[in-house]
Motif scaffolding. Structure first.
Motif, short mmCIF file in Angstrom:
data_model
loop_
_atom_site.label_atom_id
_atom_site.label_comp_id
_atom_site.label_asym_id
_atom_site.label_seq_id
_atom_site.Cartn_x
_atom_site.Cartn_y
_atom_site.Cartn_z
N TYR A 59 17.03 1.34 -7.75
CA TYR A 59 16.21 0.28 -7.18
C TYR A 59 15.18 0.92 -6.25
CZ TYR A 59 14.97 -4.40 -5.56
OH TYR A 59 14.31 -5.58 -5.31
N ALA A 60 13.92 0.49 -6.35
CA ALA A 60 12.84 1.05 -5.54
C ALA A 60 12.25 -0.03 -4.64
CB ALA A 60 11.75 1.63 -6.44
N GLU A 61 11.81 0.38 -3.46
CA GLU A 61 11.18 -0.55 -2.52
C GLU A 61 10.23 0.21 -1.61
OE1 GLU A 61 14.24 -2.37 -0.13
OE2 GLU A 61 15.46 -0.55 -0.18
N ILE A 62 9.39 -0.56 -0.92
CA ILE A 62 8.42 0.02 0.02
C ILE A 62 9.03 0.04 1.41
CG2 ILE A 62 6.13 -0.23 1.04
CD1 ILE A 62 5.27 -1.67 -1.52
N ASP A 63 9.01 1.20 2.04
CA ASP A 63 9.57 1.35 3.38
C ASP A 63 8.53 2.03 4.28
OD1 ASP A 63 11.12 1.59 5.62
OD2 ASP A 63 12.42 3.17 4.83
N LYS A 64 7.83 1.23 5.09
CA LYS A 64 6.83 1.74 6.04
C LYS A 64 5.79 2.63 5.36
CE LYS A 64 10.12 1.63 9.90
NZ LYS A 64 10.83 2.42 10.94
N GLY A 65 5.30 2.18 4.23
CA GLY A 65 4.26 2.91 3.53
C GLY A 65 4.76 4.00 2.61
N ASP A 66 6.06 4.25 2.58
CA ASP A 66 6.65 5.23 1.67
C ASP A 66 7.44 4.53 0.58
OD1 ASP A 66 5.66 7.46 3.03
OD2 ASP A 66 7.38 7.55 4.36
N ASN A 68 0.84 -1.20 0.00
CA ASN A 68 0.00 0.00 0.00
C ASN A 68 0.87 1.25 0.00
OD1 ASN A 68 -1.97 1.91 0.28
ND2 ASN A 68 -2.51 1.38 2.38
N LEU A 69 0.93 1.90 -1.13
CA LEU A 69 1.68 3.15 -1.26
C LEU A 69 0.78 4.35 -1.53
CD1 LEU A 69 4.77 2.08 -3.40
CD2 LEU A 69 4.85 2.98 -1.08
N THR A 70 -0.32 4.12 -2.23
CA THR A 70 -1.15 5.24 -2.68
C THR A 70 -2.53 5.27 -2.04
OG1 THR A 70 -2.10 4.04 -4.58
CG2 THR A 70 0.04 5.11 -4.91
N GLY A 71 -2.80 4.34 -1.12
CA GLY A 71 -4.08 4.35 -0.42
C GLY A 71 -5.25 3.81 -1.23
N GLY A 72 -4.99 3.07 -2.29
CA GLY A 72 -6.06 2.51 -3.09
C GLY A 72 -6.66 1.28 -2.44
N THR A 73 -7.71 0.75 -3.06
CA THR A 73 -8.38 -0.45 -2.53
C THR A 73 -7.66 -1.72 -2.93
OG1 THR A 73 -9.84 -0.49 -4.46
CG2 THR A 73 -10.62 0.70 -2.51
N VAL A 74 -6.75 -1.63 -3.90
CA VAL A 74 -5.95 -2.77 -4.34
C VAL A 74 -4.49 -2.41 -4.16
CG1 VAL A 74 -5.37 -4.27 -6.29
CG2 VAL A 74 -7.71 -3.44 -6.01
N ASP A 75 -3.68 -3.36 -3.74
CA ASP A 75 -2.26 -3.11 -3.51
C ASP A 75 -1.59 -2.52 -4.75
OD1 ASP A 75 -2.09 -3.83 -0.90
OD2 ASP A 75 -1.39 -5.87 -1.27
N ASP A 76 -0.70 -1.57 -4.50
CA ASP A 76 0.14 -1.04 -5.57
C ASP A 76 1.24 -2.05 -5.89
OD1 ASP A 76 -1.14 1.63 -5.57
OD2 ASP A 76 -0.27 1.76 -3.57
N ASN A 106 22.62 7.61 -3.33
CA ASN A 106 21.58 8.55 -2.91
C ASN A 106 20.32 7.76 -2.60
OD1 ASN A 106 23.29 10.74 -3.44
ND2 ASN A 106 22.58 10.91 -5.56
N VAL A 107 19.68 8.07 -1.48
CA VAL A 107 18.41 7.44 -1.12
C VAL A 107 17.37 8.54 -1.01
CG1 VAL A 107 17.17 6.06 0.57
CG2 VAL A 107 19.58 5.57 0.11
N ILE A 108 16.32 8.41 -1.81
CA ILE A 108 15.26 9.41 -1.86
C ILE A 108 13.96 8.76 -1.41
CG2 ILE A 108 14.11 11.14 -3.28
CD1 ILE A 108 16.42 10.78 -5.30
N THR A 109 13.25 9.42 -0.50
CA THR A 109 11.99 8.90 0.02
C THR A 109 10.83 9.75 -0.49
OG1 THR A 109 13.09 8.13 2.03
CG2 THR A 109 10.69 8.32 2.10
N TYR A 110 9.80 9.06 -1.00
CA TYR A 110 8.63 9.74 -1.53
C TYR A 110 7.38 9.28 -0.78
CZ TYR A 110 11.64 10.54 -5.65
OH TYR A 110 12.66 10.90 -6.50
N SER A 111 6.42 10.21 -0.62
CA SER A 111 5.11 9.90 -0.05
C SER A 111 4.04 10.29 -1.06
CB SER A 111 4.89 10.65 1.27
OG SER A 111 5.79 10.20 2.26
N TRP A 112 2.93 9.57 -1.00
CA TRP A 112 1.82 9.85 -1.91
C TRP A 112 0.96 10.98 -1.36
CZ3 TRP A 112 0.78 8.43 -6.76
CH2 TRP A 112 -0.52 8.57 -7.25
#
Length: 224
Positions: A160-167, A110-118, A188-194
């Motif tokens: 490389y991208a991965e899910i880290d605690k919802g981010d 769950n990254l974007t809060g949708g009803t189906v997993d991202d 470089n490690v960049i963290t994004y939130s939806w």
């Protein structure tokens, strides 16, 4: 008047008896109350009565945890090759490394809060031993009305991208001139939130590998 004086003495013993009986009853009630209040052997025993009431009480209702996102397994290779947002180079080089094993990592969450997993898809190169190598493309797909929409891409290899605690956490290797592929100078490690329908950068940090990756061995003070 004689009748009145005669009536007095004849009722005296009965009245006295009634007073004595009432006093005895009050005394017995007082003793009974004391025995109950001190938790002795009286009819009311606080301990067992309390335990019985707890044991027979209905169990407290604990709120059930929120149900997990629904999980729809996808064909990541077909999704990437059909995605117009993916570069032609990545599509062309996406081939099996050995047998039918494609160098693709797929993560659901769950990254974007949708009803189906991202879906997070990392496309890699083929390593020397036939296994996956380094990342050449990282993508996030969000399910919208049954179709998967590309909502994030990074093709600055190695990535490389991965899910880290919802981010969404994206790692990019940094190479200086002359660095071999196996020994980057840092990362470089960049963290994004939806937020508001797209990913927004929340954090950035750089790690310099320095001597650990075979970098410059000169003393930081300028002396050798």
């Amino acid at each position: 008047m004689r009748g009145l004086t005669d009536a007095g003495p004849s009722r005296g013993p009965a009245s006295a008896q009634a007073v004595i009986t009432a006093a005895a009853v009050l005394a017995a009630l007082a003793l009974f109350a004391v025995a109950c209040g001190t938790g002795g052997t009286g009819a009311r025993d606080e301990g067992p009565a309390h335990a019985d009431s707890v044991g027979n009480a209905p169990a407290a209702k604990v709120p059930a945890p929120n149900p997990s996102q629904s999980y729809d397994k996808i064909n990541a290779v077909a999704l990437v090759k059909a995605d117009p947002a993916v570069s032609a180079t990545v599509k062309r080089d996406l081939k099996p490394c050995s047998g039918n094993a494609y160098p693709v990592d797929v993560t659901y969450g769950n990254l974007t809060g949708g009803t189906v997993d991202d879906v997070v898809v990392n496309v890699l190169t083929c390593g020397d031993a036939g296994g996956p190598g380094f990342g050449v493309g990282a993508y996030v797909y969000r399910n919208e009305s049954g179709a998967y929409l590309n909502v994030f891409k990074a093709e600055e290899s190695p990535v490389y991208a991965e899910i880290d605690k919802g981010d969404l956490s994206v790692t990019k290797q940094v190479y200086e001139k002359g660095d071999p592929v196996s020994s980057p100078s840092g990362e470089n490690v960049i963290t994004y939130s939806w937020a508001a329908g797209h990913f927004v950068q929340q954090d950035f940090h750089h790690t310099d590998y320095g001597n650990a990756a075979g970098g410059d061995t000169q003393d930081p003070s300028g002396t050798s």
